[in-house]
Design a protein around this motif. Sequence first.
Motif, PDB file in Angstrom:
ATOM      1  N   VAL A   1       0.767  -1.285   0.005  1.00 36.59           N
ATOM      2  CA  VAL A   1       0.052  -0.001   0.052  1.00 36.59           C
ATOM      3  C   VAL A   1       1.015   1.298  -0.086  1.00 36.59           C
ATOM      4  O   VAL A   1       1.893   1.143   0.766  1.00 36.59           O
ATOM      5  N   ALA A   2       0.579   2.104  -0.759  1.00 34.26           N
ATOM      6  CA  ALA A   2       1.470   3.628  -0.802  1.00 34.26           C
ATOM      7  C   ALA A   2       0.408   4.798  -0.933  1.00 34.26           C
ATOM      8  O   ALA A   2      -0.583   4.691  -1.632  1.00 34.26           O
ATOM      9  N   SER A   3       0.541   5.706  -0.366  1.00 33.70           N
ATOM     10  CA  SER A   3      -0.258   7.014  -0.366  1.00 33.70           C
ATOM     11  C   SER A   3       0.006   7.577  -1.758  1.00 33.70           C
ATOM     12  O   SER A   3       0.535   8.844  -1.744  1.00 33.70           O
ATOM     13  N   GLU A   4      -0.183   6.924  -2.705  1.00 36.91           N
ATOM     14  CA  GLU A   4      -0.062   7.554  -4.084  1.00 36.91           C
ATOM     15  C   GLU A   4      -1.478   7.295  -4.956  1.00 36.91           C
ATOM     16  O   GLU A   4      -2.561   6.613  -4.406  1.00 36.91           O
ATOM     17  N   SER A   5      -1.357   7.604  -5.965  1.00 33.35           N
ATOM     18  CA  SER A   5      -2.629   7.343  -6.704  1.00 33.35           C
ATOM     19  C   SER A   5      -2.865   5.923  -7.251  1.00 33.35           C
ATOM     20  O   SER A   5      -2.066   5.150  -7.273  1.00 33.35           O
ATOM     21  N   PRO A   6      -4.382   5.647  -6.918  1.00 35.80           N
ATOM     22  CA  PRO A   6      -4.675   4.393  -7.046  1.00 35.80           C
ATOM     23  C   PRO A   6      -4.630   3.771  -8.749  1.00 35.80           C
ATOM     24  O   PRO A   6      -5.070   2.520  -8.663  1.00 35.80           O
ATOM     25  N   LYS A   7      -4.518   4.539  -9.620  1.00 39.30           N
ATOM     26  CA  LYS A   7      -4.585   4.108 -10.954  1.00 39.30           C
ATOM     27  C   LYS A   7      -3.210   3.647 -11.480  1.00 39.30           C
ATOM     28  O   LYS A   7      -3.374   3.117 -12.486  1.00 39.30           O
ATOM     29  N   ASN A   8      -2.193   4.150 -10.945  1.00 36.12           N
ATOM     30  CA  ASN A   8      -0.632   3.648 -11.341  1.00 36.12           C
ATOM     31  C   ASN A   8      -0.259   2.541 -10.767  1.00 36.12           C
ATOM     32  O   ASN A   8       0.006   2.722  -9.373  1.00 36.12           O
TER      33      ASN A   8
ATOM     34  N   GLN B   1      10.430 -16.677  -7.711  1.00 40.95           N
ATOM     35  CA  GLN B   1       9.362 -16.031  -8.972  1.00 40.95           C
ATOM     36  C   GLN B   1       8.454 -15.052  -8.362  1.00 40.95           C
ATOM     37  O   GLN B   1       7.883 -15.301  -7.411  1.00 40.95           O
ATOM     38  N   VAL B   2       8.352 -14.137  -8.959  1.00 42.11           N
ATOM     39  CA  VAL B   2       7.333 -13.098  -8.744  1.00 42.11           C
ATOM     40  C   VAL B   2       6.453 -12.948  -9.982  1.00 42.11           C
ATOM     41  O   VAL B   2       6.919 -12.663 -10.832  1.00 42.11           O
ATOM     42  N   ASN B   3       5.216 -12.498  -9.415  1.00 47.28           N
ATOM     43  CA  ASN B   3       4.189 -12.356 -10.876  1.00 47.28           C
ATOM     44  C   ASN B   3       4.000 -10.809 -10.959  1.00 47.28           C
ATOM     45  O   ASN B   3       4.270 -10.197  -9.670  1.00 47.28           O
ATOM     46  N   GLU B   4       3.335 -10.399 -11.714  1.00 51.77           N
ATOM     47  CA  GLU B   4       2.937  -8.913 -11.716  1.00 51.77           C
ATOM     48  C   GLU B   4       1.972  -8.805 -10.668  1.00 51.77           C
ATOM     49  O   GLU B   4       1.077  -9.270 -10.725  1.00 51.77           O
ATOM     50  N   PRO B   5       1.934  -7.226 -10.181  1.00 60.06           N
ATOM     51  CA  PRO B   5       1.225  -7.017  -9.069  1.00 60.06           C
ATOM     52  C   PRO B   5      -0.344  -6.968  -9.634  1.00 60.06           C
ATOM     53  O   PRO B   5      -0.137  -6.504 -10.824  1.00 60.06           O
ATOM     54  N   VAL B   6      -1.407  -7.115  -9.061  1.00 63.60           N
ATOM     55  CA  VAL B   6      -2.641  -6.723  -9.580  1.00 63.60           C
ATOM     56  C   VAL B   6      -3.335  -5.931  -8.643  1.00 63.60           C
ATOM     57  O   VAL B   6      -2.859  -6.082  -7.211  1.00 63.60           O
ATOM     58  N   PHE B   7      -4.337  -5.221  -9.017  1.00 64.87           N
ATOM     59  CA  PHE B   7      -4.854  -4.443  -8.086  1.00 64.87           C
ATOM     60  C   PHE B   7      -6.076  -5.194  -7.348  1.00 64.87           C
ATOM     61  O   PHE B   7      -6.594  -6.141  -7.838  1.00 64.87           O
ATOM     62  N   ILE B   8      -6.276  -4.670  -6.147  1.00 69.62           N
ATOM     63  CA  ILE B   8      -7.376  -5.330  -5.279  1.00 69.62           C
ATOM     64  C   ILE B   8      -8.639  -4.472  -5.308  1.00 69.62           C
ATOM     65  O   ILE B   8      -8.449  -3.068  -4.982  1.00 69.62           O
ATOM     66  N   ALA B   9      -9.798  -5.042  -5.727  1.00 65.18           N
ATOM     67  CA  ALA B   9     -10.788  -4.285  -5.774  1.00 65.18           C
ATOM     68  C   ALA B   9     -11.571  -3.768  -4.793  1.00 65.18           C
ATOM     69  O   ALA B   9     -11.912  -2.607  -4.763  1.00 65.18           O
TER      70      ALA B   9
END
Length: 400
Positions: free
Chosen positions: A234-241, A297-305
Amino acid sequence: MGKLNIFRSFGLLIALSVFGLMLVDAAKRNLSAQLNPGCPDSICESIFEDEKITVVHVQAEGDNDTLHYIWDLSRQPTVLVALCERNTNVTIGYNGTVKDADSIQFSNKPKYTMSFVLTKVFIFNDIKDQASIIGVNTSNIETIDTKYLTWTRENFTESTGEVKVAVSGKNDSLIGCDGVINLKLKCYGEEDHDSDIPHLIHSINVTQVDIEFINLTSNKTFESPRIAAEFVLVASESPKNPFNITKRKTVDDEHTPGTFTLVDIITPGETQGSYMQYRPISYTEDSRDITAKTDVQVNEPVFIADAKSYLNSSLAYSYYGNTLDKNLVQSFNISFGQTQDKFYSLTNYTTWTFVLGYGTAPPERVSMFIAILACIGLGIPLLLLIIGGIYLAVKRMRNC
């Protein structure tokens, strides 16, 4: 006498070169830490070790600001980092029912915050021996929600230069009678490499997390078991990027033998940001020898709805509350192992280390030992060339 002066000059050149290579930013933070600050005895003090709350608040005072680290290791293990003005105070509220911290308040609004949550651990049946949980059928996955583990504090030490805490998580019905997940967290007052393998570099703005998965067993019968874990950032940044994953090469493998790669999971912020950094290796024995090295191995991060519902058992929710979805929140999975390594059951041990930091990751620097070797390796041929040139010049002058 002339040759002696040349050697003296050359020695001075080597010393200055080494000093220049080793010159680093001398910035420091003064650390002070509290265990369960402000927690009533009726909630935090129990005669039973497995019922004790572990909430650590570390205040890292810099010249111009203060970093506040809050580590909640009572339910879903969570790290909260807040960049604040100096003289900012923190108030932590506690919930006597679920035995955890349920509110975080700062006397001055933080300039930047980030959080990390260990949400789930997976035992999966890697039938195809692909060393990744991605694409594995759900029938071949055993999911352990970390909030159902009982976390017991093993150790807590603090000084002005380093703060450490260790906990162990158990649940006989979920991970077996002998199964345990160990977590060790550290933060530092100076930049350096950590003393333990894989000797990750740390700035004065990081928390290092070390995880051990020991003797985990599934309720299902898996012939090819591997371990994976889900993390949420979690980061206090735009949730879109989204977060970005980058890999970069290092100049040597002195600190982590056999590994020349660093992986950064970076926030998209341009003026302020945070990161997670690790070397793409884990170890299958507690000796952490190069012969026990395996892949990560790491997968690409995904948004949590619906992040506020997904993280409602974590300190991240205790701080962000209903505004959690207005921040950048993504999850990603880490899988441990490599093809043809005979799976987790070979040793029943996997460990992994990473750092969480504010700002940008510090660059790897060569050590004093490597710097001296480099100076000698480059300097001796140069010295011989200079001496040979002087000798030939003097000989020609005498023949004239």
